[in-house]
Scaffold this motif. Structure first.
Motif, PDB file in Angstrom:
ATOM      1  N   GLY A 183       0.314  -0.729   0.086  1.00 35.36           N
ATOM      2  CA  GLY A 183       0.085   0.122   0.165  1.00 35.36           C
ATOM      3  C   GLY A 183       0.795   1.564   0.330  1.00 35.36           C
ATOM      4  N   GLU A 184       2.184   1.052  -0.170  1.00 34.55           N
ATOM      5  CA  GLU A 184       3.216   2.419  -0.461  1.00 34.55           C
ATOM      6  C   GLU A 184       3.463   2.333  -1.485  1.00 34.55           C
ATOM      7  OE1 GLU A 184       6.748   4.046   1.968  1.00 34.55           O
ATOM      8  OE2 GLU A 184       5.649   1.978   3.014  1.00 34.55           O
ATOM      9  N   GLU A 185       3.650   3.604  -2.219  1.00 33.00           N
ATOM     10  CA  GLU A 185       4.304   3.344  -3.075  1.00 33.00           C
ATOM     11  C   GLU A 185       5.939   3.732  -3.368  1.00 33.00           C
ATOM     12  OE1 GLU A 185       3.641   5.369  -8.089  1.00 33.00           O
ATOM     13  OE2 GLU A 185       3.481   6.395  -6.400  1.00 33.00           O
ATOM     14  N   TRP A 186       6.696   2.791  -3.669  1.00 35.51           N
ATOM     15  CA  TRP A 186       8.071   2.816  -3.731  1.00 35.51           C
ATOM     16  C   TRP A 186       8.859   3.632  -4.884  1.00 35.51           C
ATOM     17  CZ3 TRP A 186       8.600  -2.362  -1.958  1.00 35.51           C
ATOM     18  CH2 TRP A 186       7.838  -2.934  -0.992  1.00 35.51           C
ATOM     19  N   ILE A 187       8.385   3.393  -6.919  1.00 37.29           N
ATOM     20  CA  ILE A 187       8.973   3.312  -7.496  1.00 37.29           C
ATOM     21  C   ILE A 187       7.880   3.509  -8.654  1.00 37.29           C
ATOM     22  CG2 ILE A 187      10.640   1.389  -7.605  1.00 37.29           C
ATOM     23  CD1 ILE A 187      12.078   2.780  -9.428  1.00 37.29           C
ATOM     24  N   ASN A 188       7.463   4.178  -9.364  1.00 37.57           N
ATOM     25  CA  ASN A 188       5.988   3.746 -10.228  1.00 37.57           C
ATOM     26  C   ASN A 188       7.185   3.888 -11.282  1.00 37.57           C
ATOM     27  OD1 ASN A 188       7.084   6.266 -12.345  1.00 37.57           O
ATOM     28  ND2 ASN A 188       7.083   7.595 -10.519  1.00 37.57           N
ATOM     29  N   LEU A 189       5.822   2.976 -11.570  1.00 34.01           N
ATOM     30  CA  LEU A 189       5.730   1.964 -13.309  1.00 34.01           C
ATOM     31  C   LEU A 189       6.863   2.730 -14.371  1.00 34.01           C
ATOM     32  CD1 LEU A 189       5.701  -0.553 -14.458  1.00 34.01           C
ATOM     33  CD2 LEU A 189       3.254   0.125 -15.311  1.00 34.01           C
ATOM     34  N   TRP A 190       6.580   4.424 -14.455  1.00 35.26           N
ATOM     35  CA  TRP A 190       7.139   4.789 -16.083  1.00 35.26           C
ATOM     36  C   TRP A 190       8.694   4.835 -15.274  1.00 35.26           C
ATOM     37  CZ3 TRP A 190       7.230   5.667 -21.005  1.00 35.26           C
ATOM     38  CH2 TRP A 190       8.158   7.517 -20.853  1.00 35.26           C
ATOM     39  N   THR A 191       8.847   5.162 -14.061  1.00 35.54           N
ATOM     40  CA  THR A 191      10.452   5.607 -13.629  1.00 35.54           C
ATOM     41  C   THR A 191      10.917   3.779 -13.802  1.00 35.54           C
ATOM     42  OG1 THR A 191      10.214   7.051 -12.285  1.00 35.54           O
ATOM     43  CG2 THR A 191      12.235   6.436 -11.461  1.00 35.54           C
ATOM     44  N   ALA A 192      10.052   3.154 -13.401  1.00 32.01           N
ATOM     45  CA  ALA A 192      10.617   1.502 -13.220  1.00 32.01           C
ATOM     46  C   ALA A 192      11.456   1.411 -14.322  1.00 32.01           C
ATOM     47  CB  ALA A 192       9.776   0.552 -12.396  1.00 32.01           C
ATOM     48  N   SER A 193      10.315   1.750 -15.464  1.00 33.18           N
ATOM     49  CA  SER A 193      10.896   0.812 -16.744  1.00 33.18           C
ATOM     50  C   SER A 193      11.746   1.707 -17.316  1.00 33.18           C
ATOM     51  CB  SER A 193       9.185   1.440 -17.406  1.00 33.18           C
ATOM     52  OG  SER A 193       7.967   0.608 -17.273  1.00 33.18           O
ATOM     53  N   LEU A 194      12.491   2.828 -17.384  1.00 32.65           N
ATOM     54  CA  LEU A 194      13.077   3.282 -17.915  1.00 32.65           C
ATOM     55  C   LEU A 194      14.237   3.275 -17.046  1.00 32.65           C
ATOM     56  CD1 LEU A 194      12.094   7.126 -17.865  1.00 32.65           C
ATOM     57  CD2 LEU A 194      12.239   5.728 -20.137  1.00 32.65           C
ATOM     58  N   LEU A 195      14.260   3.057 -15.764  1.00 38.18           N
ATOM     59  CA  LEU A 195      15.425   2.707 -14.424  1.00 38.18           C
ATOM     60  C   LEU A 195      15.565   1.161 -15.110  1.00 38.18           C
ATOM     61  CD1 LEU A 195      17.873   2.690 -13.114  1.00 38.18           C
ATOM     62  CD2 LEU A 195      16.032   1.763 -11.144  1.00 38.18           C
ATOM     63  N   THR A 196      15.189   0.010 -15.935  1.00 40.44           N
ATOM     64  CA  THR A 196      14.782  -1.396 -16.091  1.00 40.44           C
ATOM     65  C   THR A 196      15.784  -1.224 -17.617  1.00 40.44           C
ATOM     66  OG1 THR A 196      13.475  -2.188 -14.537  1.00 40.44           O
ATOM     67  CG2 THR A 196      14.104  -3.219 -16.675  1.00 40.44           C
ATOM     68  N   THR A 197      14.881  -0.223 -18.427  1.00 41.18           N
ATOM     69  CA  THR A 197      15.618  -0.093 -19.730  1.00 41.18           C
ATOM     70  C   THR A 197      17.299   0.074 -19.497  1.00 41.18           C
ATOM     71  OG1 THR A 197      13.670  -0.013 -20.341  1.00 41.18           O
ATOM     72  CG2 THR A 197      15.067   0.500 -22.211  1.00 41.18           C
ATOM     73  N   SER A 198      17.297   1.599 -19.248  1.00 36.94           N
ATOM     74  CA  SER A 198      19.005   1.996 -18.809  1.00 36.94           C
ATOM     75  C   SER A 198      19.821   0.792 -18.987  1.00 36.94           C
ATOM     76  CB  SER A 198      18.826   2.635 -18.120  1.00 36.94           C
ATOM     77  OG  SER A 198      17.736   3.786 -18.296  1.00 36.94           O
ATOM     78  N   LEU A 199      19.385  -0.414 -17.862  1.00 34.53           N
ATOM     79  CA  LEU A 199      20.467  -1.197 -17.245  1.00 34.53           C
ATOM     80  C   LEU A 199      20.706  -2.255 -18.264  1.00 34.53           C
ATOM     81  CD1 LEU A 199      18.933  -1.656 -13.445  1.00 34.53           C
ATOM     82  CD2 LEU A 199      20.852  -0.753 -13.825  1.00 34.53           C
ATOM     83  N   MET A 200      18.798  -2.151 -19.258  1.00 36.67           N
ATOM     84  CA  MET A 200      19.832  -3.857 -20.085  1.00 36.67           C
ATOM     85  C   MET A 200      20.777  -2.957 -21.096  1.00 36.67           C
ATOM     86  SD  MET A 200      15.664  -4.921 -20.281  1.00 36.67           S
ATOM     87  CE  MET A 200      14.681  -5.493 -19.598  1.00 36.67           C
ATOM     88  N   VAL A 201      19.790  -1.695 -21.019  1.00 36.74           N
ATOM     89  CA  VAL A 201      20.765  -1.064 -22.540  1.00 36.74           C
ATOM     90  C   VAL A 201      22.552  -0.747 -22.180  1.00 36.74           C
ATOM     91  CG1 VAL A 201      21.725   0.574 -23.802  1.00 36.74           C
ATOM     92  CG2 VAL A 201      19.519   0.202 -23.478  1.00 36.74           C
ATOM     93  N   LEU A 202      22.496  -0.723 -20.642  1.00 34.16           N
ATOM     94  CA  LEU A 202      24.655  -1.198 -20.085  1.00 34.16           C
ATOM     95  C   LEU A 202      24.729  -2.241 -19.404  1.00 34.16           C
ATOM     96  CD1 LEU A 202      23.509   2.055 -16.862  1.00 34.16           C
ATOM     97  CD2 LEU A 202      25.423   1.924 -19.097  1.00 34.16           C
ATOM     98  N   THR A 203      23.691  -3.312 -19.657  1.00 30.98           N
ATOM     99  CA  THR A 203      24.310  -5.204 -19.355  1.00 30.98           C
ATOM    100  C   THR A 203      24.689  -5.408 -21.108  1.00 30.98           C
ATOM    101  OG1 THR A 203      22.140  -5.440 -18.998  1.00 30.98           O
ATOM    102  CG2 THR A 203      24.093  -5.049 -16.984  1.00 30.98           C
ATOM    103  N   ARG A 204      24.227  -4.670 -22.068  1.00 33.42           N
ATOM    104  CA  ARG A 204      24.119  -5.118 -23.481  1.00 33.42           C
ATOM    105  C   ARG A 204      23.484  -6.487 -23.208  1.00 33.42           C
ATOM    106  NH1 ARG A 204      30.541  -6.526 -24.847  1.00 33.42           N
ATOM    107  NH2 ARG A 204      29.931  -7.254 -22.563  1.00 33.42           N
TER     108      ARG A 204
END
Length: 284
Positions: A42-63
């Motif tokens: 019941g508490e928001e740690w990170i919204n889906l938009w920010t989480a998606s951008l962060l995950t995409t960035s990590l996928m690019v950085l980790t090739r």
């Protein structure tokens, strides 16, 4: 013949990077897991938009993928369509157009049966819009209209929202309503009717189910029971048709009837007409 294979180049494709598969699955799983955990806490740690951008960035950085692949996966026409739909939605709300359109739903709904008729008609219009627009655009255009109509008839806003969500996510007939439809349509070299002849039945059943469950909540258990019974029946028929030897004579009989049907004769004549010039040229 199995001795020959037709090979064609897939546009904008690259070999699959299997070595990074588990890393990509782990990153995606963590993103989804955090979103699920937030709903329970019941508490928001990170919204889906920010989480998606962060995950995409990590996928690019980790090739797991390249920057070019990430850019090419962005279909900007879809985002422009969605953004424009929100603008049109706000415009029809501010100018009173939404209220006038809403009364087109309100008056017939009152005459027919109130809430169930309103929810049913909203589902149909939203589903039809989703066949030619994206699901987000269809929901954005219909929301102000549905909100005014729901307030006039005293319908629970949550049920209005569910109706729009179901209608906007029910693009079963047109290949242009959703990206996955278009992917299958192009890859399978299908025609519009190939999707429509199956999607129409899905759409009718979804419309019936949404109307009964949302418009007549007292009957939802009966609808769920019928759905389960139909699912089991279809699965049993498919299993029997595929694996039981006793279905062989029936398959042959149905095959003969299908070959003699007017539709099969018409298609055979069409193919014959198409190949006649080629045969004539070959013989010449």
């Amino acid at each position: 013949s199995n001795a020959f294979s037709l090979i064609s180049e897939v546009p904008a494709s690259t070999p699959v990077n299997v070595s990074r598969m588990w890393l990509a699955i782990a990153l995606f799983g963590v993103m989804i897991g955090i979103q699920i955990a937030q709903s329970f806490v019941g508490e928001e740690w990170i919204n889906l938009w920010t989480a998606s951008l962060l995950t995409t960035s990590l996928m690019v950085l980790t090739r797991c993928m390249t920057w070019e692949q990430a850019k090419s996966s962005m279909d900007w026409t879809v985002y422009l369509t969605i953004a424009s739909a929100f603008g049109v939605s706000q415009a029809i709300s501010n100018t009173g157009v939404a209220e006038n359109i809403a009364w087109l739903f309100i008056q017939p709904s009152i005459a027919i049966g109130g809430e169930a008729a309103l929810l049913s008609s909203l589902y149909v219009i939203t589903a039809l819009l989703s066949e030619i627009l994206t699901n987000n655009a269809a929901a954005a255009l219909m929301y102000p209209i549905a909100q005014i109509a729901g307030e006039a008839l005293g319908v629970d806003p949550q049920r209005i929202g569910f109706t729009l969500m179901l209608g906007a996510s029910s693009s079963f007939i047109s290949p242009f309503g959703y990206q996955t439809n278009l992917m299958v349509f192009n890859a399978g070299n299908l025609k519009f009717w190939d999707l429509a002849k199956i999607g129409i039945f899905f759409q009718l059943w979804m419309w019936f189910g949404a109307t009964v469950i949302l418009g007549l909540p007292d009957q939802k258990n009966a609808v769920m029971g019928v759905s389960v019974a139909l699912t089991v029946t279809v699965a049993a028929v498919c299993f029997a048709w595929t694996y039981l030897p006793c279905m062989g004579p029936l398959k042959q009989s149905l095959g003969k009837l299908r070959a003699r049907s007017p539709w099969a004769v018409w298609r055979a004549r069409g193919v014959e007409d198409d190949t006649t010039p080629v045969l004539q040229a070959a013989s010449t």
